[in-house]
Write a protein that holds these residues in place. Structure first.
Motif, PDB file in Angstrom:
ATOM      1  N   ARG A 137     -65.937  33.964 119.708  1.00  0.00           N
ATOM      2  CA  ARG A 137     -64.947  35.034 119.552  1.00  0.00           C
ATOM      3  C   ARG A 137     -65.524  36.205 118.761  1.00  0.00           C
ATOM      4  O   ARG A 137     -65.347  37.367 119.140  1.00  0.00           O
ATOM      5  CB  ARG A 137     -63.687  34.508 118.857  1.00  0.00           C
ATOM      6  CG  ARG A 137     -62.817  33.689 119.772  1.00  0.00           C
ATOM      7  CD  ARG A 137     -61.568  33.233 119.090  1.00  0.00           C
ATOM      8  NE  ARG A 137     -60.767  32.431 120.008  1.00  0.00           N
ATOM      9  CZ  ARG A 137     -59.757  31.684 119.629  1.00  0.00           C
ATOM     10  NH1 ARG A 137     -59.391  31.625 118.365  1.00  0.00           N
ATOM     11  NH2 ARG A 137     -59.086  30.986 120.521  1.00  0.00           N
ATOM     12  N   TYR A 138     -66.191  35.901 117.677  1.00  0.00           N
ATOM     13  CA  TYR A 138     -66.820  36.961 116.889  1.00  0.00           C
ATOM     14  C   TYR A 138     -67.909  37.665 117.717  1.00  0.00           C
ATOM     15  O   TYR A 138     -68.020  38.890 117.691  1.00  0.00           O
ATOM     16  CB  TYR A 138     -67.423  36.400 115.594  1.00  0.00           C
ATOM     17  CG  TYR A 138     -66.449  36.302 114.451  1.00  0.00           C
ATOM     18  CD1 TYR A 138     -66.416  37.268 113.461  1.00  0.00           C
ATOM     19  CD2 TYR A 138     -65.578  35.230 114.346  1.00  0.00           C
ATOM     20  CE1 TYR A 138     -65.536  37.182 112.386  1.00  0.00           C
ATOM     21  CE2 TYR A 138     -64.690  35.126 113.281  1.00  0.00           C
ATOM     22  CZ  TYR A 138     -64.662  36.111 112.307  1.00  0.00           C
ATOM     23  OH  TYR A 138     -63.793  36.020 111.256  1.00  0.00           O
ATOM     24  N   ALA A 139     -68.705  36.881 118.439  1.00  0.00           N
ATOM     25  CA  ALA A 139     -69.780  37.464 119.246  1.00  0.00           C
ATOM     26  C   ALA A 139     -69.227  38.356 120.351  1.00  0.00           C
ATOM     27  O   ALA A 139     -69.771  39.433 120.625  1.00  0.00           O
ATOM     28  CB  ALA A 139     -70.652  36.354 119.836  1.00  0.00           C
ATOM     29  N   ARG A 140     -68.143  37.925 120.989  1.00  0.00           N
ATOM     30  CA  ARG A 140     -67.511  38.743 122.035  1.00  0.00           C
ATOM     31  C   ARG A 140     -67.012  40.068 121.469  1.00  0.00           C
ATOM     32  O   ARG A 140     -67.188  41.124 122.077  1.00  0.00           O
ATOM     33  CB  ARG A 140     -66.331  37.999 122.664  1.00  0.00           C
ATOM     34  CG  ARG A 140     -66.711  37.147 123.816  1.00  0.00           C
ATOM     35  CD  ARG A 140     -65.486  36.759 124.642  1.00  0.00           C
ATOM     36  NE  ARG A 140     -65.872  35.695 125.542  1.00  0.00           N
ATOM     37  CZ  ARG A 140     -65.389  34.467 125.502  1.00  0.00           C
ATOM     38  NH1 ARG A 140     -64.450  34.148 124.637  1.00  0.00           N
ATOM     39  NH2 ARG A 140     -65.815  33.558 126.341  1.00  0.00           N
ATOM     40  N   ALA A 141     -66.382  39.988 120.310  1.00  0.00           N
ATOM     41  CA  ALA A 141     -65.873  41.213 119.675  1.00  0.00           C
ATOM     42  C   ALA A 141     -67.023  42.143 119.314  1.00  0.00           C
ATOM     43  O   ALA A 141     -66.940  43.360 119.513  1.00  0.00           O
ATOM     44  CB  ALA A 141     -65.066  40.858 118.428  1.00  0.00           C
ATOM     45  N   LEU A 142     -68.114  41.577 118.811  1.00  0.00           N
ATOM     46  CA  LEU A 142     -69.282  42.391 118.473  1.00  0.00           C
ATOM     47  C   LEU A 142     -69.883  43.017 119.726  1.00  0.00           C
ATOM     48  O   LEU A 142     -70.219  44.203 119.731  1.00  0.00           O
ATOM     49  CB  LEU A 142     -70.330  41.548 117.731  1.00  0.00           C
ATOM     50  CG  LEU A 142     -71.623  42.256 117.336  1.00  0.00           C
ATOM     51  CD1 LEU A 142     -71.342  43.451 116.427  1.00  0.00           C
ATOM     52  CD2 LEU A 142     -72.580  41.276 116.661  1.00  0.00           C
ATOM     53  N   LEU A 143     -69.994  42.247 120.795  1.00  0.00           N
ATOM     54  CA  LEU A 143     -70.546  42.783 122.045  1.00  0.00           C
ATOM     55  C   LEU A 143     -69.657  43.890 122.596  1.00  0.00           C
ATOM     56  O   LEU A 143     -70.149  44.927 123.034  1.00  0.00           O
ATOM     57  CB  LEU A 143     -70.735  41.668 123.081  1.00  0.00           C
ATOM     58  CG  LEU A 143     -71.319  42.100 124.428  1.00  0.00           C
ATOM     59  CD1 LEU A 143     -72.703  42.736 124.251  1.00  0.00           C
ATOM     60  CD2 LEU A 143     -71.417  40.922 125.379  1.00  0.00           C
ATOM     61  N   LYS A 144     -68.356  43.686 122.552  1.00  0.00           N
ATOM     62  CA  LYS A 144     -67.430  44.715 123.039  1.00  0.00           C
ATOM     63  C   LYS A 144     -67.602  46.001 122.232  1.00  0.00           C
ATOM     64  O   LYS A 144     -67.699  47.096 122.801  1.00  0.00           O
ATOM     65  CB  LYS A 144     -65.993  44.213 122.940  1.00  0.00           C
ATOM     66  CG  LYS A 144     -64.975  45.175 123.497  1.00  0.00           C
ATOM     67  CD  LYS A 144     -63.567  44.630 123.424  1.00  0.00           C
ATOM     68  CE  LYS A 144     -62.583  45.653 123.970  1.00  0.00           C
ATOM     69  NZ  LYS A 144     -61.203  45.230 123.761  1.00  0.00           N
ATOM     70  N   SER A 145     -67.670  45.875 120.909  1.00  0.00           N
ATOM     71  CA  SER A 145     -67.863  47.057 120.057  1.00  0.00           C
ATOM     72  C   SER A 145     -69.216  47.711 120.322  1.00  0.00           C
ATOM     73  O   SER A 145     -69.327  48.931 120.364  1.00  0.00           O
ATOM     74  CB  SER A 145     -67.775  46.665 118.583  1.00  0.00           C
ATOM     75  OG  SER A 145     -66.497  46.193 118.276  1.00  0.00           O
ATOM     76  N   ALA A 146     -70.229  46.882 120.504  1.00  0.00           N
ATOM     77  CA  ALA A 146     -71.577  47.404 120.756  1.00  0.00           C
ATOM     78  C   ALA A 146     -71.631  48.144 122.091  1.00  0.00           C
ATOM     79  O   ALA A 146     -72.272  49.192 122.198  1.00  0.00           O
ATOM     80  CB  ALA A 146     -72.595  46.267 120.720  1.00  0.00           C
TER      81      ALA A 146
END
Length: 180
Positions: free
Chosen positions: A9-18
Motif C-alpha cells: 500500500r505504501y509502495a503503491r502510494a509512492l509510485l502514484k505520487s512519483a
C-alpha cells in the motif's frame, strides 16, 4: 495487519505520487539503493528498529541510505518522513522492495543476469541483453557476474527463465549419465 499488505500500500502510494511528479525513475533508483543498503549493511535494520534513536536521526540515516553520495529527491524525503511519522520504519525495506517490484511491472522491466567464467566484452554483454529483450519484449536490467567455478560457457537468467550453457553443468550431466 500483514506486513506485505502494508508495504504494498505504501509502495503503491509512492509510485502514484512519483508518476504524477514524473519522478518515478529517480525514486526507483533511490528505492533500489535503500533495499541494497539493508542487504549490504545489516546493522541498518537494528539501528532503524532501535526505539531509543530519535526520529530525526532515523530520518537522516534513511535519507543517506536512499541517496548515497547525492541528495535524495524531495518525494523520497517526504516518504521517509511519513513512514517515520506513522511508526512504520520497521518495514521500510519491504516498502522499498515493493516499490521496485511495482515499478518494474508498470514499466515492463525485467531483471537479467549473465554469469560467465571470465569477464565478457561490453559488445557480448550487449548482444545477450538484446537477445533477452527480444524474447521478453521489455526493457532488461542486466547484471554481469564472473564465476570461475562454471569453468566455461555461461548461465543466463531472466524473469523466471534460466539457460545453463556452462561447462560445469555439461560435465555434471556426463557424470550423471556415466553413473547410471
Amino acid at each position: 495487519m500483514d506486513i506485505g499488505v502494508i508495504s504494498v500500500r505504501y509502495a503503491r502510494a509512492l509510485l502514484k505520487s512519483a508518476l504524477e511528479a514524473k519522478l518515478e525513475d529517480t525514486v526507483y533508483g533511490e528505492m533500489q539503493l535503500l533495499a541494497k543498503s539493508y542487504v549490504e549493511v545489516p546493522q541498518l535494520r537494528q539501528t532503524i528498529d532501535n526505539p531509543m534513536l530519535s526520529k530525526e536521526t532515523k530520518q537522516s540515516l534513511l535519507t543517506t541510505a536512499i541517496s548515497g553520495a547525492k541528495t535524495a529527491s524531495k518525494l523520497s524525503q517526504s516518504f521517509v518522513a511519513l513512514v517515520l511519522k506513522e511508526d512504520r520504519e520497521n518495514i521500510i525495506q519491504f516498502m522499498a522492495n515493493s516499490y521496485v517490484t511495482l515499478y518494474r511491472k508498470q514499466k515492463n522491466v525485467i531483471s537479467g543476469k549473465l554469469i560467465t567464467a571470465v569477464a565478457v566484452s561490453p559488445d557480448m554483454e550487449q548482444k545477450m541483453r538484446r537477445m533477452v529483450e527480444s524474447h521478453a519484449q521489455g526493457t532488461v536490467e542486466f547484471e554481469s557476474e564472473v564465476n570461475p567455478d562454471i569453468i566455461g560457457g555461461f548461465i543466463l537468467e531472466y524473469d523466471t527463465y534460466r539457460m545453463d550453457a556452462s561447462v560445469k553443468s555439461k560435465l555434471n550431466n556426463i557424470l550423471q549419465t556415466l553413473k547410471k
